[in-house]
Design an enzyme around this catalytic site. Sequence first.
Site, short mmCIF file in Angstrom:
data_model
loop_
_atom_site.label_atom_id
_atom_site.label_comp_id
_atom_site.label_asym_id
_atom_site.label_seq_id
_atom_site.Cartn_x
_atom_site.Cartn_y
_atom_site.Cartn_z
N LYS A 36 41.94 68.33 69.81
CA LYS A 36 42.76 68.77 68.68
C LYS A 36 43.95 67.81 68.50
CE LYS A 36 44.76 72.11 71.86
NZ LYS A 36 46.03 72.79 71.85
N TYR A 262 72.64 52.90 63.36
CA TYR A 262 73.37 53.99 62.69
C TYR A 262 74.35 54.66 63.64
CZ TYR A 262 69.93 53.82 58.89
OH TYR A 262 69.15 53.43 57.84
C1 LIG Z 1 42.64 77.46 74.11
C2 LIG Z 1 42.90 76.14 74.75
N1 LIG Z 1 42.08 75.71 75.72
C3 LIG Z 1 42.27 74.53 76.34
C4 LIG Z 1 43.33 73.71 76.00
C5 LIG Z 1 43.53 72.40 76.73
O1 LIG Z 1 44.71 72.44 77.47
P1 LIG Z 1 45.19 71.17 78.30
O2 LIG Z 1 45.54 70.12 77.32
O3 LIG Z 1 46.39 71.67 79.04
O4 LIG Z 1 44.07 70.78 79.21
C6 LIG Z 1 44.20 74.13 75.01
C7 LIG Z 1 45.35 73.28 74.65
O5 LIG Z 1 46.43 73.69 74.42
C8 LIG Z 1 43.98 75.36 74.36
O6 LIG Z 1 44.80 75.80 73.39
#
Ligand SMILES: Cc1ncc(COP(=O)(O)O)c(C=O)c1O
Length: 393
Positions: A36, A262
């Site tokens: 993501k 700045y």
């Molecule tokens: C539901 C869920 N599973 C897994 C993960 C992966 O987490 P991480 O990046 O700490 O491994 C996330 C990330 O926030 C998540 O929201």
Amino acid sequence: MALRAVARVNLAAIERNTERLRRATAGQARLCAVVKANGYGHGAAAAGRAALQGGATMLGVATAGEARELRDAGIEAPVLVLGALSAEELEVALDARGEVVAWDERFVDDLTAAARGPVEVHVKLDSGMGRYGTRSRQTALAVAEQVAGTSARDAGLRLAGAMTHFATADEDPEFLAVQLTAFEPFAQTLRERAQIVVHAANSAATLREPAAHFDMVRCGIAVYGCDPFNADPDAQLLEPALELTSYVAAVKLARPGESAGYGRRFIAERETWLATIPIGYGDGVNRALTNNCDILIGGRRYPMAGTVSMDNITVDVGSEPGVAVGDEAILIGRSGEERQTAEQLAHRLQTISYEVVCGISSRVTRAYHRDGAEVPDPGAGPLCDRDGARVAR
Ligand SMILES: Cc1ncc(COP(=O)(O)O)c(C=O)c1O
């Protein structure tokens, strides 16, 4: 020509980190690589392909649009949409053949209405995170029954998984144990009723708690070689995959009393050379790094001089003009013996490495390589075959 701001991503490091995480489960659990937020800033499709190459069998995203993006890049692996989906987003997620997460009966009604073909549904118990999922085991079981019943009626939905998410795997193993205790009976009950994939662990839980591995782990940050415990990735045998680089675009002498940037937050106390580097908060260099960060040039560390502006920073490179226009400047990565990690920047910003890498903006060119050998962008779907090799249009 030097590019003004580049995130150089080593796909071989992503592959090795994925293999390392699979080894943490002794190869017993499958791995969903979470890509993501543009693959935590690394490029979702490119990172996803590398993780699949390293042994991941599924990719996780937060949004329907992110699932669509992976499909548009030609990725065929299963994609799990982890986040909440509005009715409109649900259409997009299903169109992208996303697997979805359910925790209330109304959503399953919407899903049933929207499904045009088979949909894999993962039921989420909120065992202590307090965001998505139902806190009630009864409700979670009822949602699972509803999904299973629907699939019997019209072959649309399939009960595919039981899941939860940990709130403190990186910092409080005791609460992790509390969440595990809440989750296990639910997962066990569902397992007795259907062939499902049980999954709970994020990167920290994968590395620290074998009891949390179940059938699949969902790893994000560690896939990219950042440390889920926000310390040194070396300690977890992880390899940071991303370097954030720019170059020295101008060098000038500042005399005592002369300022840079700045607000005049840097005023030279002695004669010193200032290097201007064309990267700023518009690229994701947080403004709170003003006078609060080092830049690596030519194997040496130099302090930031003054305010981070949108497109530039200035660096105090000392009284000897040892830095020249065109020299590479590294914000995250290695230069000679020196190294600066996303975790080190995160500490200066009182945040976590996740925010540092996710914050690298779209203006920054992503360049891909495998241990130094340049590769074309494996995220550019239409130009790539399934293995990521570039093909003619
Ligand atoms: C539901 C869920 N599973 C897994 C993960 C992966 O987490 P991480 O990046 O700490 O491994 C996330 C990330 O926030 C998540 O929201």
